[in-house]
Enzyme design. Structure first.
Site, PDB file in Angstrom:
ATOM      1  N   VAL A  43     -62.631 -78.445  14.503  1.00 52.53           N
ATOM      2  CA  VAL A  43     -61.560 -79.098  13.760  1.00 52.53           C
ATOM      3  C   VAL A  43     -61.572 -80.600  14.004  1.00 52.53           C
ATOM      4  CG1 VAL A  43     -59.105 -79.127  13.242  1.00 52.53           C
ATOM      5  CG2 VAL A  43     -60.172 -77.006  14.047  1.00 52.53           C
ATOM      6  N   TYR A  62     -39.637 -89.710  -2.297  1.00 50.66           N
ATOM      7  CA  TYR A  62     -40.258 -88.622  -1.537  1.00 50.66           C
ATOM      8  C   TYR A  62     -40.491 -87.414  -2.439  1.00 50.66           C
ATOM      9  CZ  TYR A  62     -40.818 -84.923   1.935  1.00 50.66           C
ATOM     10  OH  TYR A  62     -41.291 -83.862   2.660  1.00 50.66           O
TER      11      TYR A  62
END
Length: 401
Positions: free
Chosen positions: A120, A275
């Site tokens: 990862v 947002y």
């Protein structure tokens, strides 16, 4: 995660209320020669008071019903209840990237991917925070080998640095199986990035568009390999329903929508609208990406999701003080909040029944839910892709590829 939408009851008309406040206080803003300065000072004070009043009302009408709604949802369960992290398959040999992997949902996404064997890349802006997160991950999960966790420098607010991050990754790995577009900023004051983009849209949408676009060759190459399962997961929010009703993503200016008139750009109402519009963009992006991948026959799955209302410092910061305790009493912890991401990124049934899942919006592990009507608008999705591509190319950052 912040929602930006009243949970029940009639909608509060913030825009008309704001306009009426502006008109009322305009009585103070026409100075006479004798006392223009005192009246100007009074007008500024009155304007600030009006903005604050709207913010308090906005928080009261929004967050109290939100808390009640989330409590009901918590009691009934989030998602359909038959999938949890114990069902994550073995991920050895796979490579993943998680933006914003140093904290919150991103941190727990990195943890679960690495614990199942994936390598990862924890993409984050701050080196110190990223390395501290990696250190904590290994302390809490000693079975995760050190080489499975790698910091990838990434500043989503800078187009040049996003391209640099993509080039850096492609120099280190020959495959990419999972890309999780997780990072984001909460409702934010109206400021511009160095590229000239509004900050909320720049980080939540434009930066992820550029990162995904730059990594498509690597994603496609991986998808072409036998037995591959390549997915791009983009985190949105139920706050997408609080998007700007007047923004149809038809011009470049729509990426810079302040969602308020002059003087009101930093109100909670405007912050919430920006947002919500950026979260709407996340869903439209994921939908259009899937359409394009299908058109090319690339075999890549693209999904978007709402991780739920998550207990974070950022969630508390955007609330009025009186409603902040709701974050700690009623919201889901970030570890549980990562379950929807992990389902989208790894669940076997998503690949086995790809026609059912691809391009869809999840509202919990294994739960498909229709987003807002505008988020289902295929024309808006294409328009958004096109204007984002034009805006990014206009910065010249893609010339570095």
């Amino acid at each position: 995660m912040w929602t930006g939408q009243p949970a029940s009851g009639p909608p509060f008309d913030h825009e008309n209320h704001s306009a009426s406040c502006t008109q009322h206080f305009a009585l103070f803003s026409s100075p006479s020669p004798a006392n223009s300065e005192p009246k100007s000072m009074l007008s500024a004070w009155a304007h600030r008071l009006c903005v604050r009043a709207v913010d308090v009302l906005f928080g009261t009408f929004l967050y109290v019903p939100l808390g009640i709604l989330f409590l009901k949802k918590s009691l009934s369960g989030f998602g359909d209840g038959d999938w949890d992290s114990s069902q994550i398959p073995d991920l050895h040999g796979k490579v993943a990237v998680v933006t914003g992997g140093n904290a919150g949902i991103g941190y727990h996404t990195v943890r679960q991917l690495a614990a199942k064997g994936a390598k990862v890349y924890l993409a984050a802006r701050s080196e110190s925070r990223a390395k501290e997160a990696i250190k904590r991950l290994r302390e809490e999960n000693p079975d995760i080998p050190q080489e499975k966790l790698v910091w990838l420098p990434l500043d989503l607010s800078s187009q040049a640095q996003v391209v640099d991050a993509a080039r850096d990754l492609m120099s280190k790995t020959e495959r990419l199986d999972i890309l999780v577009n997780n990072a984001g900023v909460d409702p934010y004051n109206y400021v511009k990035t160095a590229d000239g983009f509004e900050m909320t849209m720049a980080v939540n949408h434009i930066g992820h568009w550029t990162l995904t676009y730059c990594l498509l060759p690597l994603l496609k190459a991986t998808a072409a390999q036998q037995g591959s399962d390549v997915r791009v997961i983009t985190l949105s929010s139920s706050g997408e329903r609080n998007h700007s009703a007047n923004n149809h993503f038809t011009t470049l200016k729509d990426l810079d929508d302040p969602c308020a008139g002059p003087g009101w750009e930093d109100s909670r109402l405007a912050q919430g609208k920006r947002y919500g519009t950026s979260k709407l963009a996340n869903i439209l992006f994921a939908t259009e990406l899937q359409r394009r991948m299908d058109e090319e026959g690339a075999g890549i799955l693209s999904l978007s999701l709402n991780p739920g209302t998550i207990r974070t410092e950022g969630a508390a910061d955007v609330m009025p003080l009186v409603t902040q305790p709701l974050v700690w009493l009623l919201f889901t912890d970030a570890a549980k909040g990562a379950d929807t991401t992990m389902f989208a990124a790894t669940a076997r049934e998503v690949r086995e029944n790809s026609e059912q899942w691809k391009g869809r919006y999840l509202d919990g592990p294994g739960r498909i839910k229709p987003p807002s009507p505008k988020a289902r608008d295929a024309v808006a999705a294409r328009n958004l892709w096109n204007i984002t591509a034009a805006a990014v190319k206009g910065t010249g950052a893609l010339e570095k590829l």
